[in-house]
Enzyme design. Structure first.
Site, short mmCIF file in Angstrom:
data_model
loop_
_atom_site.label_atom_id
_atom_site.label_comp_id
_atom_site.label_asym_id
_atom_site.label_seq_id
_atom_site.Cartn_x
_atom_site.Cartn_y
_atom_site.Cartn_z
N HIS A 32 50.47 48.69 23.79
CA HIS A 32 50.64 49.10 25.18
C HIS A 32 52.03 48.69 25.61
CE1 HIS A 32 46.45 49.68 24.84
NE2 HIS A 32 46.16 48.41 24.84
N TYR A 224 37.38 49.40 16.32
CA TYR A 224 38.56 50.11 15.85
C TYR A 224 38.67 50.27 14.34
CZ TYR A 224 40.13 49.62 20.66
OH TYR A 224 40.23 49.69 22.03
N THR A 376 39.57 56.54 26.32
CA THR A 376 38.99 55.64 25.33
C THR A 376 39.53 54.21 25.43
OG1 THR A 376 40.58 56.67 23.82
CG2 THR A 376 38.29 57.34 23.62
N GLU A 377 40.43 53.98 26.35
CA GLU A 377 40.91 52.64 26.70
C GLU A 377 41.51 52.69 28.09
OE1 GLU A 377 43.88 50.56 24.54
OE2 GLU A 377 42.79 50.57 22.66
N THR A 378 41.08 51.81 28.95
CA THR A 378 41.76 51.60 30.22
C THR A 378 41.25 50.32 30.85
OG1 THR A 378 42.49 52.66 32.27
CG2 THR A 378 40.15 52.86 31.73
#
Length: 448
Positions: A32, A224, A376-378
């Site tokens: 990120h 993952y 799918t990510e936040t």
């Protein structure tokens, strides 16, 4: 009564991404990053309009692009950048007049316009504005997301009749639907989980079970990779809580072996599997799109042979998918990571609306505009250094998650919250605002 007409093509956004790999020895490598970006036209503007000649620009989805007076951008304008995870350190380029706007537009790469028979024109979008209008600016939605080949803007003196009309011309029509996340989503959000201790060791089945004891209200858990026997351990814990497993292949150079491991964990019963992802943010990290597309297609073939009939997807950043729509075109639904915190221009309370705006920009470039998009990510960090308007804190983390849940209350299964526990096995860096360990909305894992 004075009118000015401008015509210009769709605006392209350039962005430069820098990869910051973490923990290559583990399956979950987060990247990120604070990325540098060159921006020309801003997708979303909140403004308090004060001048007489009001210009409100919206994109083809009905989302405001810019609000300004003729020859002046209001000094109170709040700007969000167009790219998730992106905000430049230097001031953004802001058109200050109709002439400048036309100049900027004409200098960008234009999207080719197909023959008129390829798609019908979209319905006009009409926006009303007055000198006392307050943020946010609302618009009437276009019937379907489209790419604008041209926009015709009429500017009328607000003192006479304060209105602005913007017409978006469609360049492509929707195609047939593909498998979507809604086929596996249910009543709760998903959450991500990493089965590593603070020292980076693999957690045992008992430790994973302990971590899951107090987790409730979720439909599925995302992992993952296949190292640490995590497909088995997390699947076992998820089953006990009535949740499904969003499994993953991290290293696509070991695709066949990883899928065999996932199939062994399923042991012929795929009913508790939500999705299988192939890779995580690989294109964003520099891997060729063709390489990742080949991997997901090969992975799907292997999984189908093993009896899995559910969705198989590539997971990448929303920015990478918007730049390379084939990431979504070759997935059974569009799976993207998107973090409001890294934008820098978004407060925690605005996290949910930021995601919605970003999804619209992605939908507009997909070959199938009706394809479902899953975030799918936040999430939001509880500690770290401030990124302009984005401030990490326990309170802001709670506000951000509340905002996200509220925005997706009608489809909670389309969001994976990152992450359930702090990842103390990671290393904090300046590039990640010293926050990489602190995204866990449930604090430190019970098992350590």
């Amino acid at each position: 009564m004075k009118f000015t007409t401008l015509a210009f093509g769709a605006i392209s956004i350039s962005q430069l991404a820098a990869a910051q790999p973490h923990r290559a020895d583990h399956a979950h490598r987060e990247k990120h990053n604070k990325r540098n970006v060159v921006e020309t036209i801003i997708d979303t503007v909140y403004a308090e309009v004060t001048g007489p000649n009001v210009i409100i620009l919206v994109n083809q989805n009905g989302v405001p692009i810019s609000t300004m007076t003729e020859g002046l951008v209001d000094e109170n304008v709040r700007i969000y950048s167009t790219d998730q995870g992106v905000r430049p350190h230097t001031p953004m380029v802001q058109p200050t007049s109709a002439t400048t706007l036309a100049t900027v537009a004409s200098s960008q790469a234009q999207i080719p316009t197909p023959a008129a028979t390829e798609a019908p024109a979209a319905a006009p979008v009409v926006v009303e504005a007055t000198s006392t209008a307050a943020a946010p600016v609302s618009t009437t939605s276009v019937s379907a997301p489209v790419l604008a080949a041209s926009l015709e803007i009429q500017i009328e003196d607000a003192a006479t009749k304060p209105s602005t009309t913007i017409v978006a011309v469609a360049t492509k029509a929707s195609t047939s639907s593909v498998a979507s996340a809604s086929t596996v989503s249910s009543s709760g959000n998903g959450f991500s989980y990493s089965p590593y201790t603070a020292s980076g060791e693999c957690k045992t089945q008992d430790q994973v079970n302990t971590d899951f004891e107090d987790i409730s209200g979720f439909s599925f858990v995302r992992i993952y990779g296949v190292d640490c026997d995590q497909t088995n351990t997390v699947l076992t814990a998820a089953k006990a809580k009535g949740m499904k497993l969003f499994a993953g292949v991290f290293d696509i150079t070991e695709l066949s072996s990883a899928i065999s491991t996932i199939a062994d964990a399923a042991d012929g019963d795929w009913s508790y599997f939500h999705t299988v992802s192939i890779g995580n943010e690989l294109v964003d990290g520099g891997t060729a799109v063709d390489t990742v597309v080949a991997a997901v297609n090969s992975g799907r073939t292997l999984l189908r042979a093993a009896g899995f009939t559910g969705p198989v997807v590539i997971v990448d950043t929303l920015v990478a998918a918007r730049t390379n729509p084939s990431i979504c075109d070759n997935s059974d639904y569009c799976a993207v990571n998107c973090h409001p915190f890294f934008d820098g221009g978004v407060t925690a309370q605005e996290a949910g609306s930021f995601l919605t705006a970003q999804i619209l920009t992605l939908q507009a470039v997909l070959s199938d505009e009706s394809q479902e998009i899953m975030i799918t990510e936040t999430g939001w960090p509880s500690q770290g250094t401030t990124n302009e308007l984005a401030v990490p804190s326990t309170e802001n983390q709670a506000d951000a998650i509340s905002s996200i849940k509220s925005e997706f209350s009608d489809n909670p299964g389309d969001v994976v919250l990152f992450t359930v526990y702090n990842d103390m096995w990671k290393t904090n860096t300046d590039a990640q605002f010293e926050a990489e360990q602190f995204w866990g909305f449930n604090g430190t894992a019970p098992s350590g």
